[in-house]
Write a protein that holds these residues in place. Structure first.
Motif, mmCIF file in Angstrom:
data_model
loop_
_atom_site.group_PDB
_atom_site.id
_atom_site.type_symbol
_atom_site.label_atom_id
_atom_site.label_comp_id
_atom_site.label_asym_id
_atom_site.label_seq_id
_atom_site.Cartn_x
_atom_site.Cartn_y
_atom_site.Cartn_z
ATOM 1 N N TYR A 100 0.827 -1.207 0.000
ATOM 2 C CA TYR A 100 0.000 0.000 0.000
ATOM 3 C C TYR A 100 0.866 1.264 0.000
ATOM 4 O O TYR A 100 0.601 2.223 -0.745
ATOM 5 N N LEU A 101 1.893 1.267 0.859
ATOM 6 C CA LEU A 101 2.761 2.444 0.927
ATOM 7 C C LEU A 101 3.547 2.636 -0.366
ATOM 8 O O LEU A 101 3.826 3.767 -0.770
ATOM 9 N N GLY A 102 3.913 1.528 -1.004
ATOM 10 C CA GLY A 102 4.580 1.643 -2.299
ATOM 11 C C GLY A 102 3.687 2.302 -3.344
ATOM 12 O O GLY A 102 4.160 3.082 -4.180
ATOM 13 N N ASP A 103 2.379 2.004 -3.268
ATOM 14 C CA ASP A 103 1.448 2.656 -4.182
ATOM 15 C C ASP A 103 1.372 4.154 -3.909
ATOM 16 O O ASP A 103 1.338 4.970 -4.849
ATOM 17 N N ILE A 104 1.345 4.545 -2.632
ATOM 18 C CA ILE A 104 1.344 5.974 -2.289
ATOM 19 C C ILE A 104 2.623 6.637 -2.786
ATOM 20 O O ILE A 104 2.591 7.758 -3.312
#
Length: 493
Positions: free
Chosen positions: A384-388
């Motif tokens: 998820y953080l990689g997507d952000i």
């Protein structure tokens, strides 16, 4: 026979001591003391070592003693003067932790953005919101009232009980007072440096790891389009514990409400954890920049298309549009720039935690279900953080591209203005040349007219007819025609 060694622990004061005792025994092997050994009168104390007594407060997150004291000894909407904050660290915060000298003025950050004025937030507003995916939202206007608010559970447990007994809770705090911040810091065991950063509205975005929580400073912006402070940075602070989340803000922002609505829609499909709540908050703050970036893109494309087409009076507001767009782009770049580093730090923290859990599991050769579940959650949060992070980097690239387009449009606009000024100057020069040539023609005529108009005797004066007059006029006309022909031939006309 040698004397045997018997180890015995005794509590002699509130701190406790480890007492090592020596007594005679017919055996050579050291043995552990029993209750009979402790009661013998012949025992002599040999050496004392410090021994830490287990406190009654065994909760991993909350200071139960401080919580109980706050609940029982605090009056409504105010803190008792006797409520003291224990200085566990060396950091000294006179305005936050020193009750011996209460300073009514709040300390603010000396660097970065202007801090938000909280005087406009009424004390009757619901500044505290407790949220749980299972129980929903519970709102109150003060921290003391929030802890006493009853939930919708079967036993109607208060929020204070829910903090102790449940997990995956979230408390959103709007503009806490100094007294409330003292109580919160004590109850949740928040480090003094974190307390100082929140109270001073620290403008630097960062991610810090402490003993039992993670502190994230992630700035949003003023969403009120009609406000003169539109797009000004607004601090948003997140404290992620193992079992819950605290968020702090000093201005009304839409992010907490949006995240609660998102959790309500997805709670049947996802497992809401503190890490997921932290991700949802960061994701919502990041996505809130998308409409502004889209509007900026349309404005930049319009400027780039029209800067070389419009001319004359149509260009009056072009410079203003270029300046306004560049100001917006600079503000967005300033807000988005540090966010990539913060998200990168979060990803690294979760990767390190996952490696630590995997290493411990491999060493112990035990597949603990809780550790495996935590490892799975960390992997999901990393994705998820990689997507952000991808969204932030894309936004930054777009903003840099728009800045280059606006810079080029600004130079094109100035170049076009320069060309138009040069053209206007050339036209003025041509008019002046023509006027100068006509003046050159008229000067000799004035000379001839002036000579024949003198009050002296001139040729033809004695003749009574007009022959001389017509010849003089005819000569002037012939001179004018000849000079005009020469002017056209040479380009003066």
């Amino acid at each position: 026979m040698e004397d045997d060694i018997c180890f015995n622990r005794r509590t002699t004061d509130t701190h406790g001591d480890l007492i090592v005792e020596m007594e005679s025994s017919p055996r050579n092997i050291p043995r552990r003391c029993t209750s009979d050994d402790r009661s013998r009168q012949s025992t002599t104390v040999d050496v004392c070592y410090p021994f830490l007594v287990q406190a009654s407060d065994t909760h991993s997150l909350l200071d139960l003693n401080a919580l109980n004291y706050f609940m029982t000894n605090t009056k409504e909407d105010e803190l008792s003067p006797g409520f003291k904050i224990e200085r566990r660290m060396t950091a000294k915060l006179n305005d936050l932790l020193d009750n011996d000298r209460v300073d009514t003025a709040r300390r603010f950050s000396l660097y970065g953005d202007i801090v938000q004025d909280t005087s406009g937030i009424g004390m009757d507003a619901d500044r505290y919101t407790f949220y749980s995916a299972d129980l929903g939202s519970l709102k109150s206007r003060s921290f003391h009232q929030l802890l006493r608010t009853s939930s919708n559970t079967e036993n109607e447990a208060s929020v204070a009980d829910l903090l102790v007994e449940t997990t995956n809770w979230w408390i959103d705090i709007l503009a806490p007072t100094n007294d409330e911040m003292r109580a919160i810091s004590k109850i949740f065991r928040i480090h003094p440096l974190t307390t100082e950063d929140i109270q001073s509205q620290e403008s630097r975005e960062k991610c810090e790891i402490f003993q039992h929580y993670m502190f994230i400073s992630f700035r949003s912006f003023n969403h009120d389009f009609n406000s003169p402070n539109y797009l000004d940075a607004v601090g948003f602070y997140i404290i992620v514990f193992k079992h819950g989340v605290l968020t702090f803000r000093f201005q009304d922002l839409p992010h907490p409400h949006n995240v609660r609505r998102r959790i309500h829609q997805l709670k049947d499909f996802i497992y809401v954890t503190p890490e997921w709540i932290n991700y949802a908050l960061i994701d919502n703050i990041t996505d809130s920049f998308a409409p502004i970036i889209q509007h900026t893109e349309l404005e930049v494309d319009s400027i780039d298309d029209l800067v070389l087409i419009l001319n004359g009076s149509e260009q009056n507001d072009m410079l203003r549009r270029i300046g306004s767009s560049r100001k917006t782009v600079m503000q967005l770049l300033r807000l988005l720039g540090p966010k990539a580093d913060v998200v990168r730090s979060l990803i690294k923290r979760y990767e390190d935690k996952s490696k630590e859990i995997s290493y411990v599991t491999m060493k112990l050769k035990e597949n603990d279900s809780s550790d495996m579940e935590e490892l799975k959650i960390h992997h999901e949060v990393i994705l998820y953080l990689g997507d952000i992070q991808d969204h932030i980097l894309t936004m930054l690239q777009n903003m840099n591209h728009y800045d280059l387009i606006l810079g080029r449009a600004h130079r094109n606009y100035l170049g076009q203005i320069t060309i138009e000024l040069s053209q206007a100057g050339n036209t003025t020069n041509e008019v002046i040349n023509r006027l100068t040539f006509f003046a050159t023609i008229i000067v000799p005529l004035n000379l001839v007219g002036g000579l024949f108009g003198m009050n002296v005797h001139v040729p033809g004066q004695d003749n009574s007819d007009l022959v001389w007059f017509f010849w003089i006029v005819l000569g002037m006309l012939i001179y004018v025609v000849i000079m005009v022909a020469v002017g056209k031939r040479t380009g003066f006309l």
